[in-house]
Write a protein that holds these residues in place. Structure first.
Motif, short mmCIF file in Angstrom:
data_model
loop_
_atom_site.label_atom_id
_atom_site.label_comp_id
_atom_site.label_asym_id
_atom_site.label_seq_id
_atom_site.Cartn_x
_atom_site.Cartn_y
_atom_site.Cartn_z
N VAL A 140 -16.20 37.16 -38.66
CA VAL A 140 -17.83 36.54 -38.54
C VAL A 140 -18.46 36.99 -37.23
N ALA A 141 -17.92 36.83 -36.17
CA ALA A 141 -18.37 37.44 -34.66
C ALA A 141 -18.70 38.72 -34.81
N CYS A 142 -17.99 39.58 -35.36
CA CYS A 142 -18.12 40.97 -35.39
C CYS A 142 -19.22 41.30 -36.52
N LYS A 143 -19.34 40.65 -37.68
CA LYS A 143 -20.56 40.78 -38.81
C LYS A 143 -21.85 40.48 -38.10
N HIS A 144 -21.69 39.38 -37.34
CA HIS A 144 -23.14 39.09 -36.83
C HIS A 144 -23.51 39.63 -35.35
N ARG A 145 -22.45 40.67 -34.99
CA ARG A 145 -22.76 41.41 -33.86
C ARG A 145 -22.74 40.51 -32.52
N ASN A 146 -21.70 39.66 -32.45
CA ASN A 146 -21.47 38.75 -31.27
C ASN A 146 -20.15 39.03 -30.48
N ILE A 147 -19.71 40.04 -31.06
CA ILE A 147 -18.23 40.20 -30.44
C ILE A 147 -18.38 40.52 -29.06
N SER A 148 -19.59 40.74 -28.45
CA SER A 148 -19.48 40.99 -27.04
C SER A 148 -19.67 39.68 -26.19
N LEU A 149 -19.74 38.78 -26.92
CA LEU A 149 -19.81 37.48 -26.34
C LEU A 149 -18.38 36.76 -26.16
N LEU A 150 -17.36 37.47 -26.57
CA LEU A 150 -15.97 36.87 -26.73
C LEU A 150 -15.58 36.26 -25.60
N GLU A 151 -15.39 37.00 -24.40
CA GLU A 151 -15.12 36.42 -23.03
C GLU A 151 -16.00 34.92 -22.93
N GLU A 152 -17.05 34.89 -22.92
CA GLU A 152 -17.80 33.74 -22.80
C GLU A 152 -17.48 32.71 -23.93
N ILE A 153 -17.07 32.98 -24.90
CA ILE A 153 -16.79 32.01 -26.07
C ILE A 153 -15.49 31.72 -25.65
N PHE A 154 -14.46 32.40 -25.11
CA PHE A 154 -13.04 31.76 -24.86
C PHE A 154 -13.14 30.97 -23.79
N GLU A 155 -14.12 31.37 -22.79
CA GLU A 155 -14.37 30.39 -21.68
C GLU A 155 -14.98 28.87 -21.79
N ASP A 156 -15.91 28.96 -22.86
CA ASP A 156 -16.59 27.94 -23.37
C ASP A 156 -15.57 27.05 -24.09
N TYR A 157 -14.86 27.55 -24.98
CA TYR A 157 -13.72 27.21 -25.73
C TYR A 157 -12.60 26.41 -24.97
N GLU A 158 -12.24 26.63 -23.79
CA GLU A 158 -11.44 26.21 -22.93
C GLU A 158 -12.04 25.18 -22.32
N GLU A 159 -13.02 25.31 -21.86
CA GLU A 159 -13.89 23.86 -21.30
C GLU A 159 -14.09 22.70 -22.36
N ILE A 160 -14.37 23.48 -23.35
CA ILE A 160 -14.28 22.04 -24.44
C ILE A 160 -13.08 21.63 -24.49
N CYS A 161 -11.92 22.15 -24.76
CA CYS A 161 -10.66 21.57 -24.48
C CYS A 161 -10.35 20.81 -23.66
N ARG A 162 -10.80 21.09 -22.53
CA ARG A 162 -10.37 20.39 -21.08
C ARG A 162 -11.35 19.11 -21.24
N ARG A 163 -12.50 19.30 -21.83
CA ARG A 163 -13.43 18.00 -21.63
C ARG A 163 -12.74 17.22 -22.64
#
Length: 167
Positions: free
Chosen positions: A67-90
């Motif tokens: 889905v990220a690839c199809k919507h051309r958002n694959i370049s945001l992966l590092e940021e997505i993973f950082e935000d995901y980890e922050e959500i998990c921590r919260r």
């Protein structure tokens, strides 16, 4: 932090994908830098990208990456993973903090800093990322949840300088 990356991270969290699968995917992209470039390349057909994803990405993460690839958002992966980890921590009430120091704090001092952070931010525990910074001259700067506590010599020098110039 972009809104798009935060939205993807929230979606990833809500999908209840196992944290291990997310971590493995993150490591795959870190270890194979050409993978992200290939998936982000608009000249590569989506079908080819999909075949690559099916071969190298864990099953639990395949649809998300497609889905990220199809919507051309694959370049945001590092940021997505950082935000995901922050959500998990919260969700676990774990505070992430960064300490910049000249001399690393001793174990007892580190425990005191963690206790301070837990009291100050009503967290159950605190993770501290350690960064050496000789430009501080002495002391340390603690950053957490958008706040900064400056106990460095450089910071104290600046405060003194401001007081003297205001008079």
């Amino acid at each position: 932090m972009t809104v798009t990356a935060v939205n993807y991270a929230k979606t990833l969290y809500e999908l209840s994908v196992p944290a291990e699968a997310v971590q493995i995917t993150k490591e795959i992209f870190r270890e194979v830098p050409g993978l992200k470039a290939s998936l982000a390349n608009p000249l590569v057909p989506f079908e080819a990208k999909s075949r690559v994803i099916d071969r190298v990405i864990p099953d639990e993460m395949k649809n998300f990456i497609k889905v990220a690839c199809k919507h051309r958002n694959i370049s945001l992966l590092e940021e997505i993973f950082e935000d995901y980890e922050e959500i998990c921590r919260r969700q676990k009430r774990i505070l992430h903090a960064v300490i910049r120091y000249v001399t690393p704090p001793k174990a007892q001092q580190l425990e005191g800093i963690k206790a301070f952070l837990c009291r100050e931010f009503q967290a159950e525990s605190a993770e501290i990322e350690m960064i050496e910074d000789k430009s501080l001259i002495g002391g340390f700067i603690l950053q957490a949840d958008g706040r900064e506590f400056d106990w460095s010599m450089r910071g104290r020098y600046r405060m003194l300088q401001q007081k003297l110039t205001r008079r």
